[in-house]
Design an enzyme around this catalytic site. Structure first.
Site, PDB file in Angstrom:
ATOM      1  CG  HIS A  64      -1.857  -1.119   1.283  1.00  0.00           C
ATOM      2  ND1 HIS A  64      -3.097  -1.092   0.684  1.00  0.00           N
ATOM      3  CD2 HIS A  64      -1.737  -2.358   1.855  1.00  0.00           C
ATOM      4  CE1 HIS A  64      -3.704  -2.252   0.899  1.00  0.00           C
ATOM      5  NE2 HIS A  64      -2.905  -3.034   1.599  1.00  0.00           N
ATOM      6  CD  GLU A 130      -5.853  -5.824   0.988  1.00  0.00           C
ATOM      7  OE1 GLU A 130      -5.817  -6.789   1.771  1.00  0.00           O
ATOM      8  OE2 GLU A 130      -5.017  -4.901   1.016  1.00  0.00           O
ATOM      9  CG  HIS A 196      -9.565  -8.518   3.898  1.00  0.00           C
ATOM     10  ND1 HIS A 196      -9.226  -8.146   5.173  1.00  0.00           N
ATOM     11  CD2 HIS A 196      -8.532  -8.172   3.109  1.00  0.00           C
ATOM     12  CE1 HIS A 196      -8.023  -7.570   5.159  1.00  0.00           C
ATOM     13  NE2 HIS A 196      -7.583  -7.583   3.915  1.00  0.00           N
ATOM     14  CG  ASP A 272      -0.622  -6.113   3.591  1.00  0.00           C
ATOM     15  OD1 ASP A 272      -1.039  -5.107   2.977  1.00  0.00           O
ATOM     16  OD2 ASP A 272      -1.296  -6.723   4.450  1.00  0.00           O
ATOM     17  N   GLY A 307      -1.506  -3.937   8.030  1.00  0.00           N
ATOM     18  CA  GLY A 307      -0.411  -3.988   7.064  1.00  0.00           C
ATOM     19  C   GLY A 307       0.894  -4.227   7.796  1.00  0.00           C
TER      20      GLY A 307
END
Length: 382
Positions: A64, A130, A196, A272, A307
């Site tokens: 991210h 995501e 998720h 991540d 993360g």
């Protein structure tokens, strides 16, 4: 400019060359053993790398942000700067800018910014979306108020804004109305990844997904009467599995178990990482949520992991340490598998005609130097 690196141990992704050389400009011109090396008048710079190791540049398909920046900010100049730091400090030579569950407007803004950043920096090879089509039961650090079922119209719009750069999407296949969404993704070369998600094994079998986001984390776990997302990923040969190899998201023994079941050909190292990577520990932010970074872990105020601050060379060393795998296998998990799965035909291996993306490592596998499209980068702390 033509560069030659010689007397290195080279892992090309397909073979190991004990005492080898590489000649390249923006692309690789020659690679082989030193017995085949002949200097050329056109060689502009030559590096003797005796005692060092060369591997293909790392490919991170789930990150991210870092170094104070986040892809969701949608600022093209900042995203470019962030990725340059990832290249210099981590050897990341191909990158999927990763978004998160947010409002439709914020996601659209990110798509425009990432696309613009990619015109500045070709290391940005795609976008990993995501959310927001995930499950609130396994939301992790995804803000629940923005979670929804698949909205094909919105997704098509985001992909158009991104210039077709979405290459990977994390979603929960147990949501209603997934079929049209899945068909659209496959028709547009977008890899479907379950994450998720509270999906059962039966629901996983019905889905068209071939990838699982951060294996073990934020998904229906393996149980003796219901394999869930994790069990399905471990059982099925066609599933690629991401792994965050920091020993916080997944304990080392469980990483080793995944490696023993999946093998090196179906696991992919990811970081991540979020905004706080590469920054001093303390308070940071993710999707408008307060994040506290302490002891190399990033957590929301409720204690949930948010993360990571993992840097890719650490993931590379850790996968070897945790599983006992060879450097050649680690190269597959750091570069080769990603290039194959996402059809990055110029990436992933060190072969003639491919982009000159390579990392130089010392005897302890620490990053010494990176070449991205033949351009040299050095870690900022060197």
């Amino acid at each position: 400019m033509t560069t030659v690196v010689k007397h290195a141990t080279i892992y090309t992704g397909t073979e190991k060359i004990e005492d080898g050389y590489l000649r390249f400009d923006q692309q690789i011109q020659a690679v082989g053993p030193m017995a085949d090396y002949h200097p050329l008048v056109s060689d502009d710079q030559v590096f003797d790398l005796a005692g060092q190791t060369i591997v293909p540049g790392f490919i991170d398909v789930h990150s991210h942000g870092g170094y104070g920046f986040d892809a969701m900010d949608g600022n093209a100049d900042e995203i470019d700067q962030m990725v340059q730091k990832m290249t210099a400090n981590e050897g990341v030579t191909s990158y999927f800018a990763t978004t998160m569950t947010q409002s439709h407007e914020n996601i659209a803004h990110a798509m425009v910014g990432i696309k613009k950043a990619a015109t500045k920096n070709p290391v940005i090879q795609g976008i990993h979306l995501e959310g927001p089509f995930v499950s609130p039961l396994f939301k992790g650090a995804q803000p629940e108020k923005y979670i929804e079922g698949p909205d094909l119209k919105a997704f098509e719009h985001w992909n158009e804004l991104a210039g077709g750069m979405i290459k990977l999407v994390t979603y929960a296949p147990e949501n209603a109305n997934c079929a049209a969404f899945e068909r659209y993704c496959l028709a547009h070369g977008i890899v479907l990844s379950v994450g998720h998600s509270n999906a059962t094994r039966a629901q996983m079998k019905q889905s068209l997904a071939t990838h699982v986001t951060h294996l073990y984390n934020a998904q229906r776990e393996l149980k003796h009467r219901e394999p869930g997302v994790t069990g399905h990923a471990l059982l099925e040969d066609n599933i690629y599995t991401e792994i965050i190899a920091d020993s916080f998201h997944v304990y080392a023994d469980m990483i080793k178990l995944a490696y023993q079941l999946k093998g090196a050909d179906k696991m992919e190292l990811v970081t991540d990482s979020m905004r706080a990577k590469g920054m001093p520990e303390g308070v940071s932010e993710l999707g408008g949520q307060k994040v506290i970074v302490q002891d190399q872990q990033a957590r929301l105020e409720n204690g949930h992991l948010a993360g990571s601050v993992l840097q890719f060379p650490n993931a590379f060393r850790n996968i070897i340490k945790f599983t006992g795998c060879s450097i050649a296998d680690a190269v597959k998990m750091a570069s080769g598998n990603q290039a194959r799965e996402f059809n990055l035909t110029q990436k992933g291996t060190l072969e003639v005609g491919k982009d000159a993306d390579l990392n130089v490592l010392d005897s302890e596998l620490n990053l010494v130097q990176t070449f991205s499209f033949g351009r040299s980068f050095n870690p900022e702390n060197n």
